[in-house]
Write a protein that holds these residues in place. Structure first.
Motif, PDB file in Angstrom:
ATOM      1  N   MET A   1      45.330 -14.526   3.459  1.00 32.22           N
ATOM      2  CA  MET A   1      44.632 -13.656   1.927  1.00 32.22           C
ATOM      3  C   MET A   1      44.125 -12.873   2.604  1.00 32.22           C
ATOM      4  O   MET A   1      43.369 -11.615   4.064  1.00 32.22           O
ATOM      5  CB  MET A   1      42.509 -14.235   1.559  1.00 32.22           C
ATOM      6  CG  MET A   1      42.513 -14.714   2.663  1.00 32.22           C
ATOM      7  SD  MET A   1      40.271 -15.220   2.488  1.00 32.22           S
ATOM      8  CE  MET A   1      39.423 -15.148   3.688  1.00 32.22           C
ATOM      9  N   GLY A   2      44.510 -11.578   1.815  1.00 30.57           N
ATOM     10  CA  GLY A   2      44.344  -9.656   1.631  1.00 30.57           C
ATOM     11  C   GLY A   2      43.207 -10.164   1.928  1.00 30.57           C
ATOM     12  O   GLY A   2      41.888 -10.139   1.691  1.00 30.57           O
ATOM     13  N   VAL A   3      42.597  -9.339   2.944  1.00 27.27           N
ATOM     14  CA  VAL A   3      41.212  -7.863   3.510  1.00 27.27           C
ATOM     15  C   VAL A   3      41.064  -6.675   4.732  1.00 27.27           C
ATOM     16  O   VAL A   3      42.549  -6.439   4.557  1.00 27.27           O
ATOM     17  CB  VAL A   3      41.658  -9.191   4.829  1.00 27.27           C
ATOM     18  CG1 VAL A   3      39.196  -8.410   5.434  1.00 27.27           C
ATOM     19  CG2 VAL A   3      40.381 -10.532   4.873  1.00 27.27           C
ATOM     20  N   GLY A   4      40.673  -6.238   3.645  1.00 22.70           N
ATOM     21  CA  GLY A   4      40.787  -4.334   3.969  1.00 22.70           C
ATOM     22  C   GLY A   4      39.116  -4.109   4.414  1.00 22.70           C
ATOM     23  O   GLY A   4      38.384  -4.047   3.360  1.00 22.70           O
ATOM     24  N   TYR A   5      39.395  -3.188   5.214  1.00 24.45           N
ATOM     25  CA  TYR A   5      38.167  -2.105   5.923  1.00 24.45           C
ATOM     26  C   TYR A   5      38.438  -0.607   6.009  1.00 24.45           C
ATOM     27  O   TYR A   5      39.325  -1.294   6.345  1.00 24.45           O
ATOM     28  CB  TYR A   5      37.149  -3.588   6.188  1.00 24.45           C
ATOM     29  CG  TYR A   5      37.796  -4.491   7.297  1.00 24.45           C
ATOM     30  CD1 TYR A   5      37.971  -3.150   8.570  1.00 24.45           C
ATOM     31  CD2 TYR A   5      38.481  -5.432   7.519  1.00 24.45           C
ATOM     32  CE1 TYR A   5      38.710  -4.447   9.633  1.00 24.45           C
ATOM     33  CE2 TYR A   5      38.750  -6.217   8.233  1.00 24.45           C
ATOM     34  CZ  TYR A   5      39.142  -5.719   9.493  1.00 24.45           C
ATOM     35  OH  TYR A   5      39.697  -5.783  10.553  1.00 24.45           O
ATOM     36  N   TRP A   6      37.337  -0.742   6.340  1.00 27.72           N
ATOM     37  CA  TRP A   6      37.670   0.855   7.233  1.00 27.72           C
ATOM     38  C   TRP A   6      37.130   0.273   8.422  1.00 27.72           C
ATOM     39  O   TRP A   6      36.149  -0.300   8.950  1.00 27.72           O
ATOM     40  CB  TRP A   6      36.443   2.193   6.886  1.00 27.72           C
ATOM     41  CG  TRP A   6      36.685   2.377   5.603  1.00 27.72           C
ATOM     42  CD1 TRP A   6      35.892   2.508   4.062  1.00 27.72           C
ATOM     43  CD2 TRP A   6      37.781   3.599   5.043  1.00 27.72           C
ATOM     44  NE1 TRP A   6      36.061   2.979   3.436  1.00 27.72           N
ATOM     45  CE2 TRP A   6      37.588   4.021   3.471  1.00 27.72           C
ATOM     46  CE3 TRP A   6      38.230   3.988   5.838  1.00 27.72           C
ATOM     47  CZ2 TRP A   6      38.499   5.016   3.067  1.00 27.72           C
ATOM     48  CZ3 TRP A   6      39.560   5.187   5.108  1.00 27.72           C
ATOM     49  CH2 TRP A   6      39.580   5.579   3.703  1.00 27.72           C
ATOM     50  N   GLU A   7      38.537   0.736   9.801  1.00 32.71           N
ATOM     51  CA  GLU A   7      38.058   0.042  10.901  1.00 32.71           C
ATOM     52  C   GLU A   7      38.380   1.437  11.481  1.00 32.71           C
ATOM     53  O   GLU A   7      39.303   2.518  11.596  1.00 32.71           O
ATOM     54  CB  GLU A   7      39.885  -0.867  10.880  1.00 32.71           C
ATOM     55  CG  GLU A   7      39.552  -1.249  12.678  1.00 32.71           C
ATOM     56  CD  GLU A   7      41.108  -2.007  13.293  1.00 32.71           C
ATOM     57  OE1 GLU A   7      41.481  -2.025  14.369  1.00 32.71           O
ATOM     58  OE2 GLU A   7      41.820  -1.541  11.911  1.00 32.71           O
TER      59      GLU A   7
END
Length: 272
Positions: free
Chosen positions: A92-98
Motif C-alpha cells: 500500500m502507498g505510504v508517504g510522509y516528510w522523511e
C-alpha cells in the motif's frame, strides 16, 4: 624505594589510570572551541527532531494529520516494491516528510561536528570561512563551508520505513559531499561556469523580486516560479559559499539552501 613500595606505587597508578579510562576522556575546552562535538548520535536523535514535521502521513491516498502535501506526491492506494531478487511485491502507498539529509555548515575548513568534532584531513586554512563584519564594505559578506550527509533517520532508528522501499538507496549515515573539495564553492567566477543561468537573474529587477518571494513564503506557501530566490534569506545565486551578513541564522540557512541548490543543479541530490 623498596620493592614493596614500588609495587604499591604501580598498583595505585594502575587504579588511577583505570579510573580515568572508566570515566572517559573529556576533550579540553580549547579543543571544543576548535571543532566542537555536535553530539549527533545521542539523545538528540529523539529530542532534537521535529517529529510533527513528518505530517501529513498519507496511507493509501488518505492524509493523517495536518500539514502541506507537496505537489507531485503520489496518491495511489496500492504500489509494488521489488525484493532483493527483483520480484515485485504488492503493498500500500505510504508517504510522509522523511528526514533524509543533513547539511552541516561550518567556518573552519575540515571541521565536522557531526563526526564527533573530527577535523577532516586535507583541509587548508586558506579556505577558512568568516562570518563577515557588517561594516558597509567588502566584509559585508560571510563565507561558510558545508558537509552534506545521508541521514535516513527513520531507517536508522528502525521506524516506519522498510529498507526495501527506500527511494534513494541510502541505508545509513554517510558523507556525500564536502565543499572543501569543490573549487567552485569559494570562487564566484568558477561557480558561474557551472550554472550560467545566474546571468539571467544578476540584475536589480530579479533581485528585487525576491521581496515578493519573501512575503509569499512568510505566509507558509511555496513559490516555485522564483527559483533564484530563497525567501527572506536572499538570492541563491551565485551557487557559492558567499552570503550577505544578515544574521547568523539567516546566513547559515542561506548557505544550506545554496548547497542543496548546487547539488541538485549538478544532478547529485536527486530524489530528495
Amino acid at each position: 624505594m623498596s620493592l614493596s613500595q614500588n609495587q604499591i606505587f604501580r598498583t595505585l597508578l594502575g587504579v588511577a589510570l583505570f579510573a580515568v579510562l572508566l570515566l572517559g576522556y573529556q576533550p579540553s575546552a580549547e579543543a571544543n572551541r576548535t571543532c566542537p562535538d555536535a553530539k549527533l548520535f545521542s539523545q538528540k536523535l529523539i529530542t532534537d527532531v521535529c517529529w510533527s514535521c513528518l505530517f501529513p502521513i498519507r496511507i493509501m491516498g488518505a492524509s493523517l494529520g495536518g500539514g502541506n502535501v507537496p505537489s507531485g506526491a503520489s496518491n495511489q492506494a496500492l504500489c509494488l516494491c521489488h525484493d532483493n531478487l527483483g520480484v515485485p511485491e504488492p503493498g500500500m502507498g505510504v508517504g510522509y516528510w522523511e528526514p533524509a539529509r543533513l547539511v552541516e555548515v561550518v567556518r573552519q575548513a575540515g571541521c565536522a561536528p557531526s563526526l564527533m568534532g573530527t577535523t577532516l584531513p586535507g583541509a587548508s586554512r586558506r579556505f577558512q570561512g568568516t562570518p563577515g563584519a557588517g561594516e558597509d564594505d567588502i566584509s559585508d559578506h560571510g563565507f561558510y563551508h558545508y558537509h552534506y550527509y545521508a541521514f535516513p533517520l527513520l531507517l536508522m532508528l528502525d521506524l516506519f520505513t522498510p529498507g526495501g522501499c527506500m527511494s534513494d538507496g541510502m541505508m545509513d549515515f554517510d558523507i556525500m559531499y564536502l565543499s572543501e573539495l569543490d573549487p567552485t564553492w569559494n570562487n564566484d567566477q568558477l561557480a558561474f561556469f557551472t550554472n550560467p543561468e545566474a546571468a539571467a537573474v544578476a540584475n536589480l529587477p530579479a533581485q528585487s523580486a525576491c521581496m515578493i518571494d519573501a512575503a509569499y513564503t512568510a505566509t507558509g506557501n511555496v513559490n516555485n516560479a522564483m527559483w533564484w530566490c530563497a525567501g527572506a534569506w536572499g538570492s541563491l545565486y551565485p551557487l557559492s559559499g558567499k552570503v550577505p551578513t544578515t544574521g547568523f541564522a539567516n546566513m547559515t540557512s542561506l548557505s544550506s539552501a545554496k548547497a542543496i541548490g548546487a547539488l541538485h543543479r549538478r544532478g547529485l541530490a536527486q530524489r530528495t
